[in-house]
Structure formats: structure tokens, C-alpha cells
Design a protein around this motif. Structure first.
Motif, PDB file in Angstrom:
ATOM      1  N   SER A  17       0.835  -1.191   0.000  1.00 28.51           N
ATOM      2  CA  SER A  17       0.000   0.000   0.000  1.00 28.51           C
ATOM      3  C   SER A  17       0.874   1.247   0.000  1.00 28.51           C
ATOM      4  O   SER A  17       1.859   1.320   0.724  1.00 28.51           O
ATOM      5  CB  SER A  17      -0.890  -0.004   1.242  1.00 28.51           C
ATOM      6  N   SER A  22      -5.002  -1.241   3.299  1.00 25.50           N
ATOM      7  CA  SER A  22      -4.718  -2.592   2.821  1.00 25.50           C
ATOM      8  C   SER A  22      -6.015  -3.344   2.586  1.00 25.50           C
ATOM      9  O   SER A  22      -7.071  -2.964   3.086  1.00 25.50           O
ATOM     10  CB  SER A  22      -3.830  -3.343   3.810  1.00 25.50           C
ATOM     11  N   THR A  31       3.273  -1.457   3.960  1.00 25.69           N
ATOM     12  CA  THR A  31       3.146  -0.079   3.499  1.00 25.69           C
ATOM     13  C   THR A  31       4.516   0.389   3.043  1.00 25.69           C
ATOM     14  O   THR A  31       5.507   0.215   3.752  1.00 25.69           O
ATOM     15  CB  THR A  31       2.627   0.836   4.623  1.00 25.69           C
TER      16      THR A  31
END
Length: 86
Positions: A17, A22, A31
Motif C-alpha cells: 500500500s 490494505s 506499506t
């Protein structure tokens, strides 16, 4: 669609992400705010196949795509790679 690809092709998947959101359907999420810039990705969602040993990345699809279109992209990307490999 991603779940179908995972089941059909026995691929492992990691959701990455760039906006800290997510997907619950993806078991492993990370992330990374810079990954899109490093890979030149400007359209989301993006699906990229990465070889687990070499880390060679192959773009599969960008934006919302049908399963048929994604599978067609997979076929053409890996056919192209096979033709380029001596």
C-alpha cells in the motif's frame, strides 16, 4: 480477482500500500510510500509479478482489469520474456 490468480497459479502475494489502506483479502500487507515512485507506477491498483529470488519485476496490469485481461497480460509478458531469454 487476485484471490483467483493466487489459487489458480499457486502464486504467493504481498499487498503493498502507498496510502496505508490494505485489503483484507490479502493475508500479507506492507506499506511503502516510495515503491510506486521507484517502479514508475502512476495508475492504481497495480499488479506486478516479482521473481522471489532475483527480484525481477514484471508489470501485469494497471487500473481495474477483468480476470481475462489480466491473464492475457500474464501470457504476453511471460511469452515476451521467454523470447528474450537466450
Amino acid at each position: 480477482i487476485v484471490e483467483v490468480l493466487v489459487d489458480k497459479y499457486k502464486w504467493s502475494i504481498i499487498g503493498i500500500s502507498v496510502d496505508e489502506v490494505s485489503l483484507n483479502e490479502i493475508k500479507e500487507n506492507k506499506t511503502d510510500h516510495r515503491v510506486a515512485d521507484r517502479m514508475g507506477i502512476t495508475v492504481f491498483p497495480a499488479l506486478v509479478a516479482v521473481h522471489p529470488k532475483t527480484q525481477h519485476a514484471v508489470p501485469i496490469s494497471f487500473g481495474l482489469q477483468s480476470l481475462d485481461r489480466i491473464e492475457d497480460n500474464i501470457y504476453h509478458q511471460f511469452k515476451y520474456l521467454a523470447e528474450e531469454t537466450p
